[in-house]
Motif scaffolding. Structure first.
Motif: not given
Length: 250
Positions: A78, A82, A142, A145-146, A156, A160, A164, A178, A181-182
């Motif tokens: 992930l 990302s 993902q 979204i990225a 976002i 996410m 998830l 998240k 990952l953000a």
């Protein structure tokens, strides 16, 4: 940037950092503040991403113990998805003409507001139980979204969180994951934006300092403030901003 403008940007950063810690949606404050300071929409979005990045890092670091991968999809995978998606979105933003991005901004804000409103008030646990994403579907979601996160980023967190949880993560782990990952997807975008002449560094510094302090204040206020009211406020800001941008394009 005038001496009066910098304190106003600091105040906007303080507000955005507090709001991000409590409910999310801080970019709904920083984007119009930067546009009002004289930046075009694309430069404002780039500068806002850089300014809010330190606060995202600290939030992700604070909850790192709870990060998890989804079913048959490791957290390391992930992270890689990302990073690549965030970089792709950042490059896409830089090659987008400022005039075209200005026409796109009202639609992006409308989308982000709708996502925030749905994530805050429309989604229920039953929704998550109704559908389950496979590893490939979760990876694809993902990545998209990225890319969106590197390009614009509003909403976002809720996108996410939805992906998830649908991939099988408990809500608490999905929330912590998240956040990290953000930060990762924005790190890729920030690394690219740092070389762009569109960055207003003084404005980013004023916003960034305010956002970090606001994040600390928000963490202290977390158990003392009605989060639902804050989310209502975020949606109201998003609606007003959307109407304003459609009525008076930047």
């Amino acid at each position: 940037m005038t001496g009066t403008g910098l304190p106003l940007l600091f105040a906007a950063g303080l507000w955005a950092g507090t709001q991000n810690a409590l409910a999310g949606g801080g970019s709904f404050v920083t984007l119009p503040a930067l546009i009002l300071s004289g930046l075009d929409a694309r430069a404002a979005n780039i500068t806002s991403t850089i300014a809010l990045f330190p606060g995202q890092l600290s939030t992700g670091f604070a909850g790192r113990a709870h990060v998890r991968g989804a079913q048959n999809l490791s957290f390391r995978a992930l992270l890689g998805i990302s990073l690549v998606g965030g970089a792709a979105g950042g490059v896409l933003l830089l090659v987008t003409p400022a005039s075209f991005f200005a026409r796109l901004v009202p639609w992006l804000v409308l989308f982000a507001t709708a996502v925030f409103a749905y994530g805050s008030f429309g989604r229920r646990r039953a929704d998550a139980a109704a559908v389950h994403l496979t590893a490939a579907q979760a990876a694809g979601a993902q990545f998209l979204i990225a890319v969106y996160g590197g390009y614009f980023g509003g909403g976002i967190g809720f996108l996410m969180l939805a992906a998830l949880t649908l991939a099988g993560l408990p809500t608490r782990n999905a929330g912590a994951s998240k956040n990290v990952l953000a930060g990762v997807m924005n790190a890729a975008a920030v690394a690219i934006f740092a070389f762009s002449p569109s960055v207003a560094w003084v404005s980013a510094l004023a916003l960034g300092v305010g956002a970090v302090l606001g994040g600390l204040a928000g963490a202290w206020m977390l158990s003392r403030v009605d989060e639902k009211l804050l989310r209502v406020g975020v949606v109201a800001i998003g609606v007003m901003l959307t109407i304003g941008l459609f009525a008076h394009p930047v």
